[in-house]
Write an enzyme that holds these catalytic residues in place. Sequence first.
Site, PDB file in Angstrom:
ATOM      1  N   CYS A 157       0.794  -1.232   0.000  1.00 22.55           N
ATOM      2  CA  CYS A 157       0.000   0.000   0.000  1.00 22.55           C
ATOM      3  C   CYS A 157       0.824   1.278   0.000  1.00 22.55           C
ATOM      4  O   CYS A 157       0.274   2.374  -0.069  1.00 22.55           O
ATOM      5  CB  CYS A 157      -0.953  -0.023   1.187  1.00 22.55           C
ATOM      6  SG  CYS A 157      -1.868  -1.568   1.243  1.00 22.55           S
ATOM      7  N   HIS A 287      -2.692   8.333   5.986  1.00 25.75           N
ATOM      8  CA  HIS A 287      -2.987   7.028   5.384  1.00 25.75           C
ATOM      9  C   HIS A 287      -4.396   6.621   5.819  1.00 25.75           C
ATOM     10  O   HIS A 287      -5.191   6.199   4.997  1.00 25.75           O
ATOM     11  CB  HIS A 287      -1.918   6.022   5.829  1.00 25.75           C
ATOM     12  CG  HIS A 287      -2.019   4.700   5.153  1.00 25.75           C
ATOM     13  ND1 HIS A 287      -2.065   4.566   3.785  1.00 25.75           N
ATOM     14  CD2 HIS A 287      -2.094   3.433   5.653  1.00 25.75           C
ATOM     15  CE1 HIS A 287      -2.157   3.269   3.473  1.00 25.75           C
ATOM     16  NE2 HIS A 287      -2.181   2.579   4.577  1.00 25.75           N
ATOM     17  N   HIS A 322      -9.807   2.072   0.269  1.00 26.14           N
ATOM     18  CA  HIS A 322      -8.349   1.921   0.242  1.00 26.14           C
ATOM     19  C   HIS A 322      -7.963   1.277  -1.098  1.00 26.14           C
ATOM     20  O   HIS A 322      -8.279   0.122  -1.346  1.00 26.14           O
ATOM     21  CB  HIS A 322      -7.882   1.065   1.417  1.00 26.14           C
ATOM     22  CG  HIS A 322      -6.395   0.991   1.553  1.00 26.14           C
ATOM     23  ND1 HIS A 322      -5.531   1.660   0.698  1.00 26.14           N
ATOM     24  CD2 HIS A 322      -5.604   0.331   2.445  1.00 26.14           C
ATOM     25  CE1 HIS A 322      -4.283   1.402   1.063  1.00 26.14           C
ATOM     26  NE2 HIS A 322      -4.301   0.603   2.110  1.00 26.14           N
TER      27      HIS A 322
END
Lengths: 392, 269
Positions: A157, A287, A322
């Site tokens: 990620c 994040h 996400h």
Amino acid sequence: MRIAVTGLGVVSALGVGVDRNFAALAAEQSGISPEPRILKTTHRLPVGELKLTNEELHRMCGVELKEHLSRTALLGILAVREAIEDARLASDARVGLVSATSVGGMDLTEHFFEEFMADERRGRLRDVRMHDCAASTEAIAAHCHIRGYRTTISTACSSSANAILQGMKLLRHGILDAVVVGGTDALSAFTLNGFKSLMILDEAPCRPFDASRRGLNLGEGAGYLVLQREGEHARDPYCYVAGAANSNDAHHQTASSEEGNGALLAMQGALQMAGVDPSAVDYVNVHGTGTGNNDLSEGRALLRLFGDRVPAFSSTKGFTGHTLAAAGGIEAVYSALAIARGVRYANLRFETPIAEHGLVPEKHHQTACAVSTVLSNSFGFGGNCSSVLFTK
Amino acid sequence: MRCFVGKIVTHEEVQSDLKQLIPDAALRRRMSRVVKMAVSTAVECLGGVAEIPRVDAILTATGWGCLADSEKFLRNLITEQEQLLNPTPFIQSTFNTVGGQIALLGHNHCYNLTYVNRSHSFEDALLDGMMRLADGESRRVLLGAFDEMIPSLETITRRMGWWRHHTAGEGSCFMTLTPEREADSVAQVVQLDFPIEELSAEECRVRYATTPDAELIYCDATYEELYPTRSAARFSEAVQRIKAGTKEVVLYNNCMGMRPTVLVLQWLG
């Protein structure tokens, strides 16, 4: 040597293109849908899915259906093309691509495998041709006429943020004149089930940084920036990439350390490279996945870096979900727009602060703000933590 | 831009016991074959887990990544119809697993990046390392490449016709890089280039060799063992030739439909 951001391109659950994405962000309209409509899965979980089929995406990209590109590549083509057109690059510039992905062509491979498992002589080979990560990068380069050096990065990620970091070096070393950096990832049953098996998917729309958060929603999309050396660009830059850093949490394969060690080192590294004091940061695009672990750990890292003066911050994952390797690219586009248009984004569905750190994100979209320094965080499996600093 | 190559180890050269190389039993147990292969090569290269903290960049390269774990999770997903899946193979399937596990074993927070660019992966990671060394951002880089062959990949690529001209391969190779000559330096990389067109053996010599007795390792796509990061093993071969007395080796790599890469290695002088 300053590195200018001269082109932006983005695709997410909020739609195709910078304008659609920005309009939805400004209107506080989430792109999370109650369940997938395009992705083939039995799970009825909320996702940030772009409601366009692969056939429709081929048409939008101007790619013939028989090319049978992976969804990852198609999303990437749309965003990269927008970014390149936006930058109005000179025809003789050496243009390269640093593209990130974590799923590669898995969206096609998983269809292949069902038939292949029943009989190894079966399964259409064109469904596995794009399995490796480089295949999406090569397809994007071919369809966006990128002829210079190109590479592919995969650090889960945090991938896109690392693509930005590597792109900066390629410019500083004179290997390229302009570089398209960012990432792309499509939804796949593989990743949806992966995060489900880890029990970190929220069955409701995600609530980053809220005390009641239950996990993340998976999303898909692509986000790319065009970077050029200052003074060599045709248009006014949106902002500059002043610093970027990558650090490893070295704590656990999937979980972040309680104190956010990797996150802190990455943010400090980005500020240090830029020579910017933490007190100068106006906004942090965190994040903020909405998992119990990330938002606690990242919040602690913010407190360790900024003390009692944590700047305005928000997670935009409540809008997009996400998007894994694409997250750093999509959020870099949003960060650049925050500086260029003087805004800070809403952290959707936030109500109650997390007891352990008490941090309160930006609850609503803010306009007419003086935003000149933005930090964008991306953390991933394998302990990879990256942070990018954008300045006016 | 140049850098010095210190110790270089391929997985065939690993001699220490796996339990010594990866002392954490819990970590070791979860590792798939390719992760064990790559991590053990890395630790052997460094001379033990205690040496991991001494590197300040960990760069890994893989074209295919952790295929066995990806396949295991995919098969379970299909067989179990997306219900009650074991997350371990998913967790271990990410391309940066090896880099992450090395950092974890040595509690090393340094720069850590994974390149996944098919037959360019190794050269791309090397370019990153060389730029970091040139910029003074790193003083000692651990660079490695790995790829595994699994039965289904062999079956699928056989159906694609790959093995008419190649034999299936796999491997891992790790090395240390420094900006200056060190006690353990064995060779130096003096050039890394990404030409935009294919080159003949003769063109490679003319363009890149600086001495008439330069040796050429010319890897194009014909009749050879094939896996994406095979050029790392060829790099090791080039280093062995330098150690044996050759003063310059030009390494040309062109396979799997990517553009070629050229590396020039020289003796320490």
